[in-house]
Design a protein around this motif. Structure first.
Motif, PDB file in Angstrom:
ATOM      1  N   GLY A 130       0.791  -1.232   0.000  1.00 21.28           N
ATOM      2  CA  GLY A 130       0.000   0.000   0.000  1.00 21.28           C
ATOM      3  C   GLY A 130       0.815   1.270   0.000  1.00 21.28           C
ATOM      4  N   THR A 187       1.474   3.291  -5.382  1.00 23.91           N
ATOM      5  CA  THR A 187       0.519   2.318  -5.906  1.00 23.91           C
ATOM      6  C   THR A 187      -0.517   3.017  -6.787  1.00 23.91           C
ATOM      7  OG1 THR A 187       0.766   0.829  -4.009  1.00 23.91           O
ATOM      8  CG2 THR A 187      -1.283   0.649  -5.249  1.00 23.91           C
ATOM      9  N   MET A 222      -3.115  -4.112   2.031  1.00 21.19           N
ATOM     10  CA  MET A 222      -2.679  -2.944   2.796  1.00 21.19           C
ATOM     11  C   MET A 222      -2.144  -3.323   4.169  1.00 21.19           C
ATOM     12  SD  MET A 222      -2.518   0.357   2.467  1.00 21.19           S
ATOM     13  CE  MET A 222      -1.615   1.402   3.609  1.00 21.19           C
ATOM     14  N   THR A 273      -2.114  -2.179   7.614  1.00 23.93           N
ATOM     15  CA  THR A 273      -3.072  -1.225   8.161  1.00 23.93           C
ATOM     16  C   THR A 273      -2.460  -0.206   9.121  1.00 23.93           C
ATOM     17  OG1 THR A 273      -3.773  -2.797   9.878  1.00 23.93           O
ATOM     18  CG2 THR A 273      -5.010  -2.783   7.813  1.00 23.93           C
ATOM     19  N   ILE A 277      -1.594   3.047   7.201  1.00 26.20           N
ATOM     20  CA  ILE A 277      -2.595   3.923   6.593  1.00 26.20           C
ATOM     21  C   ILE A 277      -2.398   5.345   7.131  1.00 26.20           C
ATOM     22  CG2 ILE A 277      -5.061   4.415   6.378  1.00 26.20           C
ATOM     23  CD1 ILE A 277      -5.584   1.404   6.713  1.00 26.20           C
ATOM     24  N   TYR A 320       2.523   6.294   2.228  1.00 24.19           N
ATOM     25  CA  TYR A 320       1.550   5.200   2.115  1.00 24.19           C
ATOM     26  C   TYR A 320       0.166   5.753   1.761  1.00 24.19           C
ATOM     27  CZ  TYR A 320       4.910   1.966   4.156  1.00 24.19           C
ATOM     28  OH  TYR A 320       6.014   1.180   4.373  1.00 24.19           O
ATOM     29  N   LEU A 331      -7.902   4.980   0.041  1.00 23.73           N
ATOM     30  CA  LEU A 331      -8.507   3.647   0.086  1.00 23.73           C
ATOM     31  C   LEU A 331     -10.014   3.700  -0.154  1.00 23.73           C
ATOM     32  CD1 LEU A 331      -6.496   2.212   3.099  1.00 23.73           C
ATOM     33  CD2 LEU A 331      -6.320   1.458   0.721  1.00 23.73           C
ATOM     34  N   ILE A 365      -9.642  -4.612  -1.986  1.00 25.46           N
ATOM     35  CA  ILE A 365      -8.676  -4.241  -0.958  1.00 25.46           C
ATOM     36  C   ILE A 365      -8.633  -5.344   0.085  1.00 25.46           C
ATOM     37  CG2 ILE A 365      -8.074  -2.588   0.848  1.00 25.46           C
ATOM     38  CD1 ILE A 365      -9.421  -0.440  -0.895  1.00 25.46           C
ATOM     39  N   SER A 402      -6.047  -7.365   3.317  1.00 25.74           N
ATOM     40  CA  SER A 402      -5.141  -7.099   4.430  1.00 25.74           C
ATOM     41  C   SER A 402      -3.764  -7.705   4.197  1.00 25.74           C
ATOM     42  CB  SER A 402      -5.736  -7.671   5.720  1.00 25.74           C
ATOM     43  OG  SER A 402      -4.733  -7.794   6.703  1.00 25.74           O
TER      44      SER A 402
END
Length: 209
Positions: free
Chosen positions: A52, A56, A74, A76, A79, A84, A90, A101, A103
């Motif tokens: 992520g 991207t 991603m 997390t 985020i 990122y 997202l 999407i 994990s």
């Protein structure tokens, strides 16, 4: 690209060459259980992007322009961090019918080094993080570094519909949707090498070893 310490990131131009080649040569499909059941019936590929990183979005722009589906895994905890994807990124991506999407755990750690509770926090917690941020169900998962043990695998199986590994090779009819092989495409790969990848060349090499 600052995060590319190994010098393997693909330039936008070369990535678009790969995308055009795939579009003209093979069915590009969403990574989901139904599609996996059909593997081996007709050649197909799924495009996945781990971690992520913010760049991207460059790849996403190319994929969207060519109408090809893709899955982004991603991390997390990253985020909204510098470099990122953000929550807003997202959410925008999630609106596209081409985008899935998934994990990639909370912190991109080696799962086999963790206790069961730590593994559960990384694997299940990242799903909950994404679902809270995106207000949608998250059913896809990728093991960081391709690293897992039986305990981590069982937790992931209980949590997700599809699980991507770093085990090299082509998925065929009857492949386990929760133990999917992938082939990494890097800066030095040409359309010829991509063709060899989707033709099973790496499976042939693994059989010779």
């Amino acid at each position: 690209m600052p995060h590319d310490s190994y010098g393997i990131s693909i330039s936008p131009d070369r990535f678009e060459d790969h995308v055009k080649f795939l579009k003209e040569s093979v069915a590009v499909i969403h990574l989901n259980a139904l599609a996996i059941e059909k593997m081996g019936v007709e050649p197909s590929v799924s495009i996945t992007i781990d971690d992520g990183y913010k760049d991207t979005l460059v790849a996403v722009d190319i994929l969207e322009r060519h109408g090809l589906p893709y899955t982004i895994y991603m991390i997390t905890n990253n985020i909204n961090r510098d470099g990122y994807l953000s929550t807003d990124d997202l959410k925008q991506l999630a609106k596209s019918p081409l985008c899935q999407i998934g994990s990639h755990t909370k912190s991109h750690t080696h799962l086999s080094s963790l206790s069961k509770e730590q593994q559960r926090d990384e694997i299940v917690g990242s799903k909950l993080d994404l679902e809270r941020e995106l207000e949608m169900e998250v059913t896809h998962f990728s093991f960081p570094y391709g690293d897992f043990d039986q305990q981590a695998y069982e937790i992931a199986c209980q949590t997700y519909t599809t699980i991507a590994t770093s085990k090299v090779g082509v998925n065929v009819a009857g492949s386990n949707a929760k133990l999917l092989r992938r082939i990494e495409v890097v800066a030095s790969d040409t359309t010829d090498s991509v063709y060899r990848m989707i033709s099973g060349y790496f499976d042939y090499l693994s059989l010779k070893r």
